[in-house]
Scaffold this active site. Structure first.
Site, short mmCIF file in Angstrom:
data_model
loop_
_atom_site.label_atom_id
_atom_site.label_comp_id
_atom_site.label_asym_id
_atom_site.label_seq_id
_atom_site.Cartn_x
_atom_site.Cartn_y
_atom_site.Cartn_z
N LYS A 62 28.90 38.92 36.72
CA LYS A 62 30.09 38.09 36.53
C LYS A 62 29.71 36.61 36.51
O LYS A 62 28.85 36.16 37.29
CB LYS A 62 31.08 38.37 37.66
CG LYS A 62 32.41 37.64 37.55
CD LYS A 62 33.31 38.01 38.71
CE LYS A 62 34.64 37.29 38.68
NZ LYS A 62 35.50 37.66 39.84
N SER A 86 39.76 39.13 38.72
CA SER A 86 39.10 38.25 37.75
C SER A 86 37.77 38.79 37.24
O SER A 86 37.13 38.17 36.39
CB SER A 86 38.87 36.88 38.39
OG SER A 86 38.06 36.99 39.56
N SER A 112 39.78 41.18 42.99
CA SER A 112 39.16 40.91 41.69
C SER A 112 38.09 41.89 41.26
O SER A 112 37.67 41.88 40.11
CB SER A 112 38.58 39.49 41.66
OG SER A 112 39.61 38.53 41.60
#
Length: 418
Positions: free
Chosen positions: A83, A158, A182
């Site tokens: 990420k 996210s 997330s």
């Protein structure tokens, strides 16, 4: 060495074993996945950076180590993604923000460094909301990520880019972060396994500020065993993170073989206060019932906890303002409008309100701790709704009830507070 057509869908553990046995080539595997990313990702926008050249170099080094009979790490030659809020040495790391559009860290995040040491091949960086501030995946720098099961829907966030990549066969593993859901929300929306470890189990440093006391780094995978294997690699203390915890005895992967018969399991469809879509209730209720068939003692419960949303929102907004408030108003036009609103909310939090929220969190933790003394597991849904349309905003009505802005994710953020 050959590449099998179904290799994109093999588990990480299967791939690692095939590489050790010299049945597949890390170089050819990496090339095949890079080609798949090129063919598939234009519709998804899971990756914001594909590191093809460095991935090929790492794969070549992995193959040489296999052929020479050198000691191999747990994920040797296994391709995965990171990420874009996690620092990666020598690779652009933006946090999905124009503020850091050209940032190339000189140091790896602790978990990233451990994955490299375990022999993993990094295919690239995956998309996120700006600095991970919301549970969707879009930002002003790289745009919107879409759900591979239905590109008109969001993958959640996210860590939505990470989830979309794994769910579409662009690597068997991804590393995400979770400050309020997330990792778990994208896992649920994309049909994956997502783990938010206990706070401190995986070191957070070095990296972007803003999620102190709440943020965690964890795996996204297509199988439980793959997630456990990745957690085995990244867990354990690090002197750069004073909140990090020492390694636990044993292996998370080995624990997948433990017998669950006789465990006391609590199942709550709504935590006593959440509005939940009927489709979610049906699926999760059936899943909870399966634990009876596994030999567990399942009890339907109402924990009778107060919703900690106000405390959570106050703490996160204040911490984000402390981290990024100095960027206003000069860089406001460069930021996601929702992040600007979030920062302004944080700027209005008083010291008294912040400390009161922290005190409330301590009391909440004690309530949860006391409740869980009676049970081995607590089962809940992950999100209160199925995946919803990209760009439509978050649901504000569920099962005929008006809900708050976080009302669609009531099962995740409470456990970042505990």
């Amino acid at each position: 060495m050959v590449i099998h057509e179904d290799l994109a869908w093999r588990s990480a553990l299967e791939i690692a074993e095939l590489i050790r046995d010299k049945q597949i080539s890390p170089v050819e595997l990496t090339a095949a996945l890079l080609a798949r990313i090129e063919a598939v990702d234009a519709r998804l926008n899971a990756f914001c950076l594909v590191t093809a050249d460095t991935a090929r170099v790492a794969a070549r080094e992995a193959e040489i180590a296999v052929m020479k009979g050198e000691p191999l790490g747990a994920l040797h030659g296994v391709p995965l993604s990171i990420k874009d809020v996690l620092y990666t040495r020598g690779l652009r790391t933006t946090g999905g923000s124009r503020l850091f559009a050209e940032l190339v860290p000189e140091e790896d995040n602790a978990a990233v460094g451990r994955l490299r040491a375990a022999g993993a091949v990094i295919l690239g960086k995956t998309n996120t909301s700006e600095l991970g501030h919301k549970a969707l995946t879009d930002n002003p720098l790289f745009g919107v990520t879409r759900n591979p099961w239905n590109v008109e829907c969001t993958p959640g966030g996210s860590s939505g880019g990470a989830a979309a990549a794994v769910a579409s066969g662009l690597g068997p593993l991804a590393l995400g972060t979770d400050g309020g859901g997330s990792v778990r929300i994208p896992a649920a929306f994309c049909g994956l396994v997502g783990v938010k470890p206990s706070f401190g189990r995986v070191p957070q440093a070095p990296g972007f500020p803003g999620w102190e006391h709440l943020g965690q780094t964890g795996p996204l995978a297509r199988t439980v065993r793959d997630a456990a294997a990745l957690l085995d690699v990244i867990a354990g203390g690090d002197d750069r993170d004073r909140a990090s915890l020492p390694s636990e005895p044993g292996s998370y992967l080995d624990s997948c073989d433990l017998d669950v018969r006789g465990l006391h399991v609590a199942w709550t469809p709504d935590l006593g206060y959440a509005a939940v879509d009927e489709r979610v209730l049906d699926i999760c209720g059936n899943a909870a019932a399966e634990f009876e068939g596994l030999g567990c003692h399942v009890e339907v419960v109402n924990p009778d906890w107060e919703n900690p949303e106000d405390a959570f929102g106050t703490i996160v907004a204040a911490q984000f303002y402390a981290a990024w408030g100095d960027e206003l108003p000069a860089r406001e036009a460069d930021l996601d409008a929702s992040l600007v609103r979030f920062l302004r909310r944080g700027g209005a939090v008083t010291t008294r309100e912040y400390l009161t929220a922290m005190t409330r969190v301590t009391a909440y933790w004690q309530e949860v701790h006391t409740f869980l003394a009676r049970f081995d597991l607590l089962l809940t849904p992950t999100a209160a709704v199925p995946p919803f349309a990209v760009g439509a905003g978050v649901p504000r009505e569920i099962a005929g009830r008006q809900v708050s802005r976080l009302g669609w994710m009531p099962f995740t953020y409470p456990f970042n507070l505990t």
